[in-house]
Design a protein around this motif. Sequence first.
Motif, PDB file in Angstrom:
ATOM      1  N   TYR A  69       0.813  -1.219   0.000  1.00 56.18           N
ATOM      2  CA  TYR A  69       0.000   0.000   0.000  1.00 56.18           C
ATOM      3  C   TYR A  69       0.849   1.273   0.000  1.00 56.18           C
ATOM      4  O   TYR A  69       0.328   2.369   0.161  1.00 56.18           O
ATOM      5  CB  TYR A  69      -0.916   0.009   1.225  1.00 56.18           C
ATOM      6  N   ASN A  70       2.180   1.108  -0.174  1.00 52.93           N
ATOM      7  CA  ASN A  70       3.097   2.254  -0.142  1.00 52.93           C
ATOM      8  C   ASN A  70       2.950   3.070   1.143  1.00 52.93           C
ATOM      9  O   ASN A  70       3.074   4.297   1.124  1.00 52.93           O
ATOM     10  CB  ASN A  70       2.889   3.151  -1.367  1.00 52.93           C
ATOM     11  N   ALA A  71       2.675   2.392   2.246  1.00 54.07           N
ATOM     12  CA  ALA A  71       2.543   3.074   3.546  1.00 54.07           C
ATOM     13  C   ALA A  71       3.937   3.195   4.155  1.00 54.07           C
ATOM     14  O   ALA A  71       4.302   2.457   5.073  1.00 54.07           O
ATOM     15  CB  ALA A  71       1.601   2.301   4.455  1.00 54.07           C
ATOM     16  N   THR A  72       4.702   4.137   3.652  1.00 53.38           N
ATOM     17  CA  THR A  72       6.129   4.201   3.967  1.00 53.38           C
ATOM     18  C   THR A  72       6.436   4.509   5.432  1.00 53.38           C
ATOM     19  O   THR A  72       7.248   3.811   6.048  1.00 53.38           O
ATOM     20  CB  THR A  72       6.831   5.223   3.053  1.00 53.38           C
ATOM     21  N   PRO A  73       5.843   5.549   6.052  1.00 49.58           N
ATOM     22  CA  PRO A  73       6.216   5.857   7.446  1.00 49.58           C
ATOM     23  C   PRO A  73       5.965   4.711   8.422  1.00 49.58           C
ATOM     24  O   PRO A  73       6.870   4.352   9.185  1.00 49.58           O
ATOM     25  CB  PRO A  73       5.388   7.099   7.772  1.00 49.58           C
ATOM     26  N   PRO A  74       4.754   4.087   8.412  1.00 52.32           N
ATOM     27  CA  PRO A  74       4.581   2.966   9.349  1.00 52.32           C
ATOM     28  C   PRO A  74       5.444   1.766   8.998  1.00 52.32           C
ATOM     29  O   PRO A  74       5.881   1.028   9.887  1.00 52.32           O
ATOM     30  CB  PRO A  74       3.091   2.627   9.242  1.00 52.32           C
ATOM     31  N   GLN A  75       5.726   1.580   7.717  1.00 54.37           N
ATOM     32  CA  GLN A  75       6.617   0.491   7.327  1.00 54.37           C
ATOM     33  C   GLN A  75       8.017   0.729   7.885  1.00 54.37           C
ATOM     34  O   GLN A  75       8.689  -0.198   8.359  1.00 54.37           O
ATOM     35  CB  GLN A  75       6.658   0.377   5.802  1.00 54.37           C
ATOM     36  N   ALA A  76       8.463   1.994   7.852  1.00 54.37           N
ATOM     37  CA  ALA A  76       9.771   2.338   8.429  1.00 54.37           C
ATOM     38  C   ALA A  76       9.800   2.039   9.923  1.00 54.37           C
ATOM     39  O   ALA A  76      10.796   1.519  10.449  1.00 54.37           O
ATOM     40  CB  ALA A  76      10.073   3.814   8.180  1.00 54.37           C
ATOM     41  N   ASP A  77       8.698   2.364  10.631  1.00 60.17           N
ATOM     42  CA  ASP A  77       8.618   2.032  12.060  1.00 60.17           C
ATOM     43  C   ASP A  77       8.748   0.533  12.284  1.00 60.17           C
ATOM     44  O   ASP A  77       9.395   0.080  13.232  1.00 60.17           O
ATOM     45  CB  ASP A  77       7.289   2.514  12.644  1.00 60.17           C
ATOM     46  N   GLY A  78       8.119  -0.243  11.383  1.00 58.14           N
ATOM     47  CA  GLY A  78       8.186  -1.692  11.514  1.00 58.14           C
ATOM     48  C   GLY A  78       9.588  -2.230  11.335  1.00 58.14           C
ATOM     49  O   GLY A  78      10.046  -3.080  12.099  1.00 58.14           O
ATOM     50  N   PHE A  79      10.304  -1.718  10.342  1.00 63.75           N
ATOM     51  CA  PHE A  79      11.678  -2.163  10.125  1.00 63.75           C
ATOM     52  C   PHE A  79      12.570  -1.763  11.301  1.00 63.75           C
ATOM     53  O   PHE A  79      13.465  -2.518  11.699  1.00 63.75           O
ATOM     54  CB  PHE A  79      12.221  -1.596   8.818  1.00 63.75           C
ATOM     55  N   TYR A  80      12.336  -0.565  11.846  1.00 64.05           N
ATOM     56  CA  TYR A  80      13.133  -0.158  13.009  1.00 64.05           C
ATOM     57  C   TYR A  80      12.901  -1.122  14.173  1.00 64.05           C
ATOM     58  O   TYR A  80      13.858  -1.541  14.842  1.00 64.05           O
ATOM     59  CB  TYR A  80      12.765   1.266  13.444  1.00 64.05           C
ATOM     60  N   ALA A  81      11.629  -1.475  14.414  1.00 64.08           N
ATOM     61  CA  ALA A  81      11.330  -2.385  15.520  1.00 64.08           C
ATOM     62  C   ALA A  81      11.964  -3.756  15.296  1.00 64.08           C
ATOM     63  O   ALA A  81      12.456  -4.384  16.238  1.00 64.08           O
ATOM     64  CB  ALA A  81       9.817  -2.520  15.682  1.00 64.08           C
ATOM     65  N   ILE A  82      11.969  -4.235  14.046  1.00 70.23           N
ATOM     66  CA  ILE A  82      12.631  -5.505  13.739  1.00 70.23           C
ATOM     67  C   ILE A  82      14.125  -5.404  14.057  1.00 70.23           C
ATOM     68  O   ILE A  82      14.714  -6.307  14.671  1.00 70.23           O
ATOM     69  CB  ILE A  82      12.429  -5.864  12.252  1.00 70.23           C
ATOM     70  N   GLY A  83      14.733  -4.291  13.639  1.00 75.07           N
ATOM     71  CA  GLY A  83      16.156  -4.104  13.900  1.00 75.07           C
ATOM     72  C   GLY A  83      16.471  -4.096  15.383  1.00 75.07           C
ATOM     73  O   GLY A  83      17.481  -4.672  15.816  1.00 75.07           O
ATOM     74  N   ASP A  84      15.608  -3.462  16.172  1.00 75.11           N
ATOM     75  CA  ASP A  84      15.877  -3.386  17.605  1.00 75.11           C
ATOM     76  C   ASP A  84      15.738  -4.751  18.266  1.00 75.11           C
ATOM     77  O   ASP A  84      16.512  -5.103  19.162  1.00 75.11           O
ATOM     78  CB  ASP A  84      14.919  -2.375  18.251  1.00 75.11           C
ATOM     79  N   ILE A  85      14.760  -5.544  17.831  1.00 82.32           N
ATOM     80  CA  ILE A  85      14.610  -6.896  18.381  1.00 82.32           C
ATOM     81  C   ILE A  85      15.825  -7.746  18.029  1.00 82.32           C
ATOM     82  O   ILE A  85      16.372  -8.475  18.874  1.00 82.32           O
ATOM     83  CB  ILE A  85      13.315  -7.548  17.860  1.00 82.32           C
ATOM     84  N   ARG A  86      16.265  -7.649  16.798  1.00 82.54           N
ATOM     85  CA  ARG A  86      17.446  -8.426  16.395  1.00 82.54           C
ATOM     86  C   ARG A  86      18.679  -7.987  17.169  1.00 82.54           C
ATOM     87  O   ARG A  86      19.536  -8.810  17.501  1.00 82.54           O
ATOM     88  CB  ARG A  86      17.670  -8.274  14.888  1.00 82.54           C
ATOM     89  N   ARG A  87      18.781  -6.701  17.443  1.00 87.96           N
ATOM     90  CA  ARG A  87      19.899  -6.208  18.261  1.00 87.96           C
ATOM     91  C   ARG A  87      19.882  -6.878  19.628  1.00 87.96           C
ATOM     92  O   ARG A  87      20.926  -7.347  20.121  1.00 87.96           O
ATOM     93  CB  ARG A  87      19.805  -4.692  18.431  1.00 87.96           C
ATOM     94  N   LEU A  88      18.726  -6.930  20.255  1.00 86.07           N
ATOM     95  CA  LEU A  88      18.618  -7.527  21.584  1.00 86.07           C
ATOM     96  C   LEU A  88      18.974  -9.014  21.555  1.00 86.07           C
ATOM     97  O   LEU A  88      19.520  -9.540  22.524  1.00 86.07           O
ATOM     98  CB  LEU A  88      17.201  -7.341  22.130  1.00 86.07           C
ATOM     99  N   ARG A  89      18.685  -9.671  20.435  1.00 87.80           N
ATOM    100  CA  ARG A  89      18.969 -11.100  20.322  1.00 87.80           C
ATOM    101  C   ARG A  89      20.408 -11.368  19.878  1.00 87.80           C
ATOM    102  O   ARG A  89      20.819 -12.526  19.769  1.00 87.80           O
ATOM    103  CB  ARG A  89      17.990 -11.739  19.332  1.00 87.80           C
ATOM    104  N   GLY A  90      21.165 -10.305  19.598  1.00 88.14           N
ATOM    105  CA  GLY A  90      22.569 -10.471  19.228  1.00 88.14           C
ATOM    106  C   GLY A  90      22.803 -10.692  17.751  1.00 88.14           C
ATOM    107  O   GLY A  90      23.928 -10.998  17.336  1.00 88.14           O
ATOM    108  N   ASP A  91      21.769 -10.504  16.911  1.00 93.17           N
ATOM    109  CA  ASP A  91      21.905 -10.639  15.462  1.00 93.17           C
ATOM    110  C   ASP A  91      22.224  -9.266  14.887  1.00 93.17           C
ATOM    111  O   ASP A  91      21.359  -8.566  14.361  1.00 93.17           O
ATOM    112  CB  ASP A  91      20.608 -11.193  14.864  1.00 93.17           C
ATOM    113  N   PHE A  92      23.491  -8.865  14.966  1.00 95.38           N
ATOM    114  CA  PHE A  92      23.860  -7.505  14.575  1.00 95.38           C
ATOM    115  C   PHE A  92      23.795  -7.289  13.070  1.00 95.38           C
ATOM    116  O   PHE A  92      23.445  -6.201  12.616  1.00 95.38           O
ATOM    117  CB  PHE A  92      25.256  -7.176  15.104  1.00 95.38           C
ATOM    118  N   VAL A  93      24.115  -8.315  12.292  1.00 92.23           N
ATOM    119  CA  VAL A  93      24.026  -8.184  10.836  1.00 92.23           C
ATOM    120  C   VAL A  93      22.574  -7.987  10.418  1.00 92.23           C
ATOM    121  O   VAL A  93      22.242  -7.091   9.626  1.00 92.23           O
ATOM    122  CB  VAL A  93      24.632  -9.415  10.142  1.00 92.23           C
ATOM    123  N   GLY A  94      21.693  -8.816  10.964  1.00 90.13           N
ATOM    124  CA  GLY A  94      20.273  -8.682  10.654  1.00 90.13           C
ATOM    125  C   GLY A  94      19.695  -7.379  11.169  1.00 90.13           C
ATOM    126  O   GLY A  94      18.843  -6.753  10.517  1.00 90.13           O
TER     127      GLY A  94
END
Length: 469
Positions: free
Chosen positions: A92-117
């Motif tokens: 749906y080209n919903a860019t701002p909320p999609q960006a929030d979603g990717f940020y949240a994914i990145g933060d979860i991966r950081r906590l799990r120690g997956d720095f590349v992901g």
Amino acid sequence: MEEASIAAVNGELSPFTTGMTTCRLIGACRDMTDYRRATEWIEATERYCARQSLTGFPGICRIHRAEVAAVGGGWEQAEQELERATTELGAYNATPPQADGFYAIGDIRRLRGDFVGAEAALREAHSRGRAPQPALALVRLAEGKVKAAAAAINAAVAEETADRWARARLLPAQIEIAIAAGDVQLARTAVDELAGIVAGYPSPALEAGRQVALGRVLVAEGDAAAAAREFRSAIKGWREVGAPYEVARARALLSKALRGVQNDDDADLELRAALDEFRRLGARVDVEASERELRDAEDRRSGPVTTKKTFMFTDIVGSTNLAEALGDQAWERVLRWHDDMLRSQVASGGGEIVKSTGDGFFAAFESARGGVDCAISIQRALLEHGAASGFAPSVRIGLHTAEANRRGADYSGTAVHVAARVGALAQGGEILATAETLAEAGDVSASVTRQAPVKGVTAPVSLASITWS
């Protein structure tokens, strides 16, 4: 916003308007870290969906729900929900909320120690207009790249001047990174600002975060007893929020404060409780750090161990002038390459990085030959990078072989002091080694030895420059 949302979940608005209204409220609760209130409205929205026989609101609402679930420790489920939501929003080209979603994914991966992901997801967020901080700076910190982390978070704080809630999300990371970089004054300034923001809206999560940040600063300032009180209060606050990872982090910090007041029994108790929670959550980096701290504590209790090592100190020459000439972003890229290269060379050479030292590293090797070969590899890697890219920082390296005291993962004694001073005496692009190192390394091409006085050591030290080019 709550009044409008009450009307929405009571069926007074259309399903679409209801979704927009409650989603905005849940997002506002997330922004102000009022996770308990966000959870209550998520549950109210889900009850509304059940009454209306709806399958739930798509996209952005699921992102908010997953973010709150992540705070509660449901990392795997939250990441899966976020991946589905970002895919759906992309259609749906919903860019701002999609960006929030990717940020949240990145933060979860950081906590799990997956720095590349984590970095990959945060770059996706950045490409869609969402700043990757503080998560990316915290990734750099976890990787041991303290200067790069400090440059990134300080730039983010400086740029965010209007939104105090955005600053409140950045300041705890700035405090943690500033302390790791040895800038206690900056950490104190940041924690005072954070306290002012929290006073305007003291949500349990904001208050607990402020207490953790203040505790960090107090430990750095030498007041471990006061820090322990802040950490204990923070643990209670994070429990009220329902944030098990933050509870465990506060307990690990409390353990350090308790060791500062010689209460080792309680310190071990808190750290073991934190370790159990980290293991349950899958927080790999925190697990490794906690296990290492427990081993180090046991080593400290058993007393120092005398060991013979070859110690290496490296340093970038003229780093302050280089940073000013290149600019913050370009300098951060240089630092990242330098740190990655040096860590890789030390690991390949069989050494261990003991700690970061400003613009360089303190490393230890089992043999003098290993240390010499690694130093040569570092200088050659710098030369090759400069030839290929047009620029590489000038690095000086000092080597000294002798016995030192080992406590846990750290070393101390005259040998370490001499190695550090030898590194400081070297010129850019030079490998300066003591006679002891050259004697044990065997066949090494070097200049004629010279005598140099070393502060804190009575007799002058015999030094020679190793030929590497």
